[in-house]
Design a protein around this motif. Sequence first.
Motif, mmCIF file in Angstrom:
data_model
loop_
_atom_site.group_PDB
_atom_site.id
_atom_site.type_symbol
_atom_site.label_atom_id
_atom_site.label_comp_id
_atom_site.label_asym_id
_atom_site.label_seq_id
_atom_site.Cartn_x
_atom_site.Cartn_y
_atom_site.Cartn_z
ATOM 1 N N SER A 176 0.897 -1.224 -0.058
ATOM 2 C CA SER A 176 -0.021 -0.128 0.022
ATOM 3 C C SER A 176 1.040 1.028 0.053
ATOM 4 O O SER A 176 1.661 1.503 0.866
ATOM 5 N N LYS A 230 -1.437 0.785 10.815
ATOM 6 C CA LYS A 230 -2.006 2.303 10.291
ATOM 7 C C LYS A 230 -2.110 2.120 8.765
ATOM 8 O O LYS A 230 -1.751 1.428 8.112
ATOM 9 N N THR A 231 -2.578 3.169 8.133
ATOM 10 C CA THR A 231 -2.638 3.329 6.972
ATOM 11 C C THR A 231 -1.262 3.982 6.333
ATOM 12 O O THR A 231 -0.510 4.451 7.058
ATOM 13 N N LYS A 233 -0.493 6.392 4.921
ATOM 14 C CA LYS A 233 -0.463 7.807 4.712
ATOM 15 C C LYS A 233 -0.116 8.159 6.387
ATOM 16 O O LYS A 233 0.760 9.301 6.394
ATOM 17 N N GLU A 234 -0.762 7.526 7.225
ATOM 18 C CA GLU A 234 -0.261 7.714 8.785
ATOM 19 C C GLU A 234 1.162 7.545 8.865
ATOM 20 O O GLU A 234 1.750 8.271 9.510
ATOM 21 N N LYS B 8 -10.973 11.909 1.626
ATOM 22 C CA LYS B 8 -9.687 11.232 1.764
ATOM 23 C C LYS B 8 -9.280 10.406 0.451
ATOM 24 O O LYS B 8 -8.287 10.295 0.094
ATOM 25 N N VAL B 45 -10.566 -1.973 2.891
ATOM 26 C CA VAL B 45 -10.569 -1.279 3.976
ATOM 27 C C VAL B 45 -9.002 -1.299 4.700
ATOM 28 O O VAL B 45 -8.543 -0.328 4.799
ATOM 29 N N SER B 46 -8.729 -2.627 4.684
ATOM 30 C CA SER B 46 -7.407 -2.984 5.274
ATOM 31 C C SER B 46 -6.235 -2.222 4.206
ATOM 32 O O SER B 46 -5.442 -1.769 4.518
ATOM 33 N N CYS B 48 -6.627 0.306 1.787
ATOM 34 C CA CYS B 48 -6.448 1.800 1.394
ATOM 35 C C CYS B 48 -5.342 2.594 2.163
ATOM 36 O O CYS B 48 -5.333 2.576 3.230
ATOM 37 N N GLY B 51 -6.634 5.533 3.992
ATOM 38 C CA GLY B 51 -7.718 5.482 5.134
ATOM 39 C C GLY B 51 -8.970 6.012 4.653
ATOM 40 O O GLY B 51 -9.906 6.287 5.533
ATOM 41 N N LYS B 54 -14.621 2.685 4.687
ATOM 42 C CA LYS B 54 -15.077 2.285 6.040
ATOM 43 C C LYS B 54 -16.152 1.349 5.810
ATOM 44 O O LYS B 54 -16.883 1.402 4.602
#
Lengths: 394, 57
Positions: A176, A230-231, A233-234, B8, B45-46, B48, B51, B54
């Motif tokens: 990702s 986390k994502t 981006k985070e 987002k 969802v996992s 993306c 984020g 949802k």
Amino acid sequence: MESYDIVVVGAGPGGSGAAYHAARKGLRVLMVEKRQEIGAPKRCGEGLSRGGLKRIGFDFDPSWARREIKGATAIAPNGRRVVVDYEGGEGWVLERKMFDKWLAEKAAEAGARVMARTEAVKVLKKDGIVSGVRLRNDEKEWEVKTPLVIAADGVESKVAREMGIDTTLKLSDVASGYQYEMSNIEIDPDRIELYFGNDSMAPGGYVWIFPKGKRTANVGIGVRKPFAKKTAKEYLDDFIGSRESLRRGSVIEVNSGAVPVGGLLKNMVSQGFIVVGDAAHQVNPIHGGGIPEAFVGGRIAAEVAAEAKQAGDFSAEFLSRYNRRWWEERGKILQKICILREVVERLSDDELNWLAEHLRGEELIQFSKSKGFAILAKLLMKKPRLIPLARKLL
Amino acid sequence: MVEVSRGKCIRCSGCVSVCPQGALTFTEHGIVCDLDKCTECGICVSFCPAGALKRKG
């Protein structure tokens, strides 16, 4: 009705590789790109090594090179730096928008017809045999005839799925990615930087800083489930926020995307159909680079297309020589590199720190090739917990 | 089904490539989820990077 020997869907490096080589072989080629601009938006860190350009087979052209790169620095979680100088093996950070257009121009100059902002709506079949493609541009829809479609439509791989080839990426086979093109930052302008930290910085991946100018760079991250909590981006925002050198920089472009880092496909053909590039997961799994891989996939597809035309045989059986040739030329090595990736992503921060103390730059550069295996395995053998991982490499 | 935060989402279409059901489509209006195909597995969802997705319902 317009008629072509092949229709290529998607004008990235995979599509242009197929279109260029097919046109050079005298095939009548149409390449369509659904976006209004070839090469944008990018989903890429924009690095290309000299070796990569060599595999593509064209000479350097200054139009797409933003910055020449002399080497790379791998940075362990504790900040220890392992510097790799690419003697004779330098590379560039590209402007993808320019590079992809340049490749498409090569295809056009070789005789392929290229159409941007044209979507392949549907592959047409007659009695189960591919007969053409339905296209759309603005509000106009029309059909062209072709016995062979080459899908180079990127990671979402819509056409291949429609043609019954399961290209769904497992969550464990896809990174990702998130990236900012940043300006007014403090960077090493001559080397790409790769920051590793599986515990909390970039689980299952790494952070990269690829300089595009003295104070401008692509600052990006790839992370993977199940390691990431986390994502992307985070994680990237945390990385940038924790660094004085970056956090006051400006963001001039934002990118994100899915990078296949595994899940190589045994079968990439069906009757009248071949899939190449990201759509076929043709990516180097250790660093996620896919430009040369896609172009080479396209070239092999073009060779098979020319042979199929000559034989008048577009059956899955005939086209399966594409599977064999791609696996022989690229698949075998990429499959091995995949194992290396599976080992590296399981190393804790302490183990990465330890590795950085014991690895020299000239050894590290071998990691994107299979030679790195023995070197890494020998090192890992010294730590009892890592012996099972080391065995995977042998 | 999944809900997309238009704010987002940066339209990378990565979620389309991981959906095992082929339930997600990338359109000019962004990501669209086909309710008949979605099994609410949550893989998108996992995945993306932003984020933006949802699980809803």
